[in-house]
Design an enzyme around this catalytic site. Structure first.
Site, PDB file in Angstrom:
ATOM      1  CG  ASN A   1       6.277  -8.903  -2.246  1.00 28.85           C
ATOM      2  OD1 ASN A   1       5.147  -8.874  -1.777  1.00 28.85           O
ATOM      3  ND2 ASN A   1       6.971  -8.216  -3.050  1.00 28.85           N
TER       4      ASN A   1
ATOM      5  CG  ASP B   1       7.621  -0.691   4.930  1.00 25.71           C
ATOM      6  OD1 ASP B   1       8.872  -1.071   5.100  1.00 25.71           O
ATOM      7  OD2 ASP B   1       6.965   0.112   5.367  1.00 25.71           O
ATOM      8  CB  CYS B   2       4.955  -3.930  -0.618  1.00 25.50           C
ATOM      9  SG  CYS B   2       3.984  -2.708  -0.203  1.00 25.50           S
ATOM     10  NE  ARG B   3       9.838  -5.780  -4.981  1.00 25.51           N
ATOM     11  CZ  ARG B   3      10.728  -5.403  -5.857  1.00 25.51           C
ATOM     12  NH1 ARG B   3      10.480  -4.120  -6.236  1.00 25.51           N
ATOM     13  NH2 ARG B   3      11.392  -6.463  -6.335  1.00 25.51           N
TER      14      ARG B   3
ATOM     15  CB  CYS C   1       5.635  -0.172  -1.342  1.00 27.31           C
ATOM     16  SG  CYS C   1       5.404  -0.595   0.292  1.00 27.31           S
TER      17      CYS C   1
END
Length: 333
Positions: free
Chosen positions: A240, A235-237, A233
């Site tokens: 983070n 957007d997740c990275r 993902c």
């Protein structure tokens, strides 16, 4: 003689009734297709289940033609493909009609005729992701179509909060009550109700990287950020580093993070943890969107996070960037 005529007439009626019932029982779908990029081979019929497709049937392609026959309990999204392992078949609605299909997978050409559900589907499928498209307009025009319910489940559910989802559900015609997509919407509403701000967060247990079981309830007594994410993902990275900064600032102030990954591949999951320096507790059942915890919390996009107080009550949902730091500063200063 009159009595015999009556008996004979009654017998004829009985046979006609049986014939009628038999005809109704046999009513089903016929999918007659012409594929222009494959002359000989196999065509696979797949059913859309969540974000994946499962095998239903297969048929020989002879001189570019194929045919499927069967009975559909209700109109549902399916797919056709000449590649058995394809995850992205040509999508259409399988209903009890005599449908004509023209397709070319190489050119992404797909046409289905003689089907009311597919008329609505193909009029909208190319538009639902465009800016300004209105689900309300589709619902107003077709409140009794399973296609409208399908687009809500697959394309628009993430846009609605709990109250919004209830309001949209109320717009569907009663004739759809009990159908698959409506049941999915109602199930989503029921799960959303349990994870609203102020509710006690539902407990769950998932394995960590070593296979040890970790339960959410084991974090009671601390403020907990449940972070739903995945290595695949973007957007997740991107988010983070922000979560890492929050962790470094508050990890010694009665604060914990539980990362719940929607990964499929364990090696990719663990590599992302190491690369992004995510040094908190991580769990995953490697079930992708079917993760037990993600389903329980009605996660419809990632990253999604839930911030809990020491008693396990949900304080906030979806905090990202500066909003996450502001909330933690308020609680842990």
């Amino acid at each position: 003689m009159k009595q015999m005529v009556k008996v004979f007439f009654a017998g004829v009626l009985a046979v006609l009734a049986m014939t009628s019932c038999s005809s109704e029982e046999k009513k089903g779908y016929v999918v007659e297709g012409q594929v222009s990029d494959v002359k000989e081979g196999m065509m696979y019929l797949k059913k859309a289940v969540g974000k994946e497709f499962v095998d239903v049937d297969s048929a020989l392609i002879t001189d570019g033609k194929f045919k499927f026959e069967g009975v559909a309990e209700e109109a549902l999204a399916h797919g056709l493909t000449t590649r058995k392992d394809s995850r992205r078949p040509m999508v259409f609605f399988l209903d009890n009609d005599h449908m004509k299909v023209e397709m070319n997978e190489s050119d992404k050409f797909f046409k289905v005729t003689n089907s009311a559900a597919n008329d609505i589907f193909f009029q909208n499928v190319g538009l639902v992701r465009t800016k300004g498209y209105s689900l309300d307009s589709l619902l107003t025009a077709h409140p009794a179509s399973p296609v409208s319910a399908y687009f809500l489940v697959t394309n628009f559910a993430y846009k609605y909060d709990y109250e919004g989802m209830k309001a949209v559900r109320a717009k569907f015609d009663a004739s759809l009550d009990g159908t698959s997509y409506i049941r999915q919407i109602e199930d989503m509403i029921a799960r959303m109700e349990k994870v609203q701000v102020g509710s006690v967060a539902p407990d769950f247990t998932l394995p960590d990287a070593e296979g040890n079981s970790v339960s959410l309830s084991s974090f009671r007594g601390k403020y907990v950020l449940i972070d739903f994410w995945a290595s695949w993902c973007p957007d997740c990275r991107k988010e983070n580093p922000n979560i890492v900064a929050a962790w470094e600032k508050y990890k010694n102030k009665n604060f914990a993070i539980l990362g719940v990954s929607l990964d499929r591949n364990k090696d990719q999951w663990l590599a992302a943890i190491e690369k992004d320096k995510l040094t908190w507790t991580h769990v995953s059942d490697l079930k992708y969107w079917n993760s037990d915890a993600a389903v329980l919390y009605c996660v419809r996009w990632i990253p999604t996070c839930f911030l809990l107080d020491p008693e396990g009550k949900i304080l906030a949902i979806g905090l990202e960037g500066e909003a996450l730091h502001n909330k933690l500063e308020e609680l842990l200063k």
